[in-house]
Design a protein around this motif. Structure first.
Motif, short mmCIF file in Angstrom:
data_model
loop_
_atom_site.label_atom_id
_atom_site.label_comp_id
_atom_site.label_asym_id
_atom_site.label_seq_id
_atom_site.Cartn_x
_atom_site.Cartn_y
_atom_site.Cartn_z
N GLU A 3 -8.39 22.55 -29.77
CA GLU A 3 -7.72 21.26 -29.86
C GLU A 3 -8.43 20.33 -30.83
O GLU A 3 -7.79 19.61 -31.60
CB GLU A 3 -7.65 20.60 -28.47
N ARG A 7 -7.12 18.76 -34.33
CA ARG A 7 -7.13 17.31 -34.53
C ARG A 7 -7.77 16.95 -35.87
O ARG A 7 -7.28 16.07 -36.59
CB ARG A 7 -7.90 16.63 -33.39
N VAL A 280 -11.37 9.70 -34.17
CA VAL A 280 -11.59 10.98 -33.49
C VAL A 280 -12.83 10.88 -32.61
O VAL A 280 -12.87 11.44 -31.50
CB VAL A 280 -11.72 12.14 -34.49
N GLU A 283 -12.07 9.76 -29.30
CA GLU A 283 -11.27 10.72 -28.53
C GLU A 283 -12.08 11.90 -28.03
O GLU A 283 -11.57 12.73 -27.27
CB GLU A 283 -10.11 11.23 -29.39
N PHE A 287 -11.50 15.71 -25.57
CA PHE A 287 -11.64 17.08 -26.04
C PHE A 287 -12.72 17.83 -25.26
O PHE A 287 -12.59 19.01 -24.97
CB PHE A 287 -11.96 17.11 -27.53
#
Length: 292
Positions: A3, A7, A280, A283, A287
């Motif tokens: 994932e 991304r 990112v 985030e 993850f």
């Protein structure tokens, strides 16, 4: 991990899409004009970006695995062939493949070592980890392709300007000292994404020894282009009323000279990718939870 790889890849491809979607880029392909190009348009770029999907994620994964430069080089050459196949031989993203592939690989190294990203330090990492090998690969290419030198090599030999390899080996100084800071500053001043991106681009054109400009117009062409963007900035740039009309006039001037600052466009895409890595970072807990 899959994932996160996806991304990163999506962030890089989106950065390329944002760059081609930006209007009023002097000499460059925009949605409403082809700039100083007869062999490509916005559709060509979009097909190219689609062909590159997966490449930047592969570079990131290679960095996580501790790969050497030759692995990134092999991935880059494969991506370049995919680009040329889908564009019928037109070079839309060769510079971005090289530049952003290295940045994605460096992001993988950072994640491997720290579990997060330090976007502003990516250039220093590229220089420290792969700089010597990047230059050595350039020397090898000169020997193997002595009869068909690239535009960048011709410009370097003729004018002594640093090309993409030299910029990479130095950690992309214009990207991290001009393009990224100017993009961030313009956004912090409340400008729209369109204005901030165009501001970062014209500032970059004014600083980068863009071999695309020098290839087409020689040193005089490069100096002419930098003088025009300096004038645009001196008149207030995108901060001043009527900036769109002045930006459109700047496009017309570049097209009349048939000059295209493709290297500067690559740096804008890279700056947008660097900015995306900040998001990112926020985030990453999601993850990490998914990996568990």
């Amino acid at each position: 991990m899959k994932e996160l790889v996806a991304r990163i890849d999506a962030a890089a491809c989106d950065a390329l899409l944002q760059e081609v979607a930006l209007e009023y880029k002097p000499g460059l392909v925009c949605p409403s004009r082809n700039g100083s190009h007869a062999d490509m348009n916005c559709s060509t770029f979009k097909r190219s970006i689609q062909a590159l999907q997966g490449y930047f994620g592969e570079c990131f994964a290679a960095g996580v695995q501790g790969a050497e430069f030759r692995t990134l080089q092999r991935l880059g050459l494969s991506a370049e062939q995919a680009m040329l196949k889908t564009t019928a031989g037109v070079n839309t993203h060769k510079g971005a493949i090289f530049l952003m592939g290295l940045l994605a690989g460096a992001a993988g190294v950072q994640f491997r070592e720290y579990g997060c990203f330090e976007p502003i330090g990516l250039g220093r990492l590229v220089a420290a980890k792969w700089g010597v090998n990047i230059l050595l690969a350039g020397v090898q290419d000169q020997v193997l392709c002595a009869d068909t030198p690239t535009h960048g090599r011709r410009v370097r030999d003729a004018f002594g300007l640093p090309g993409a390899r030299e910029q990479a080996a130095e950690g992309f100084p214009v990207l991290f000292w001009t393009t990224v800071p100017q993009l961030r500053w313009a956004l912090s001043e409340g400008l729209s994404q369109e204005q901030a991106q165009l501001h970062a681009l014209v500032c970059t054109i004014g600083k980068l020894p863009d071999t695309n400009l020098a290839h087409r117009g020689g040193l005089k062409g490069l100096q002419w282009a930098q003088g025009k963007v300096d004038q645009f900035l001196a008149e207030g740039g995108v901060f001043a009323p009527g900036w769109r009309l002045r930006a459109e006039h700047l496009c017309e001037q570049f097209e009349a000279q048939w000059l295209s600052p493709g290297g500067s466009a690559d740096l804008l895409s890279a700056a947008l990718f660097v900015q995306a890595l900040v998001q990112v970072n926020s985030e990453l807990p999601r993850f990490m939870t998914a990996r568990q």
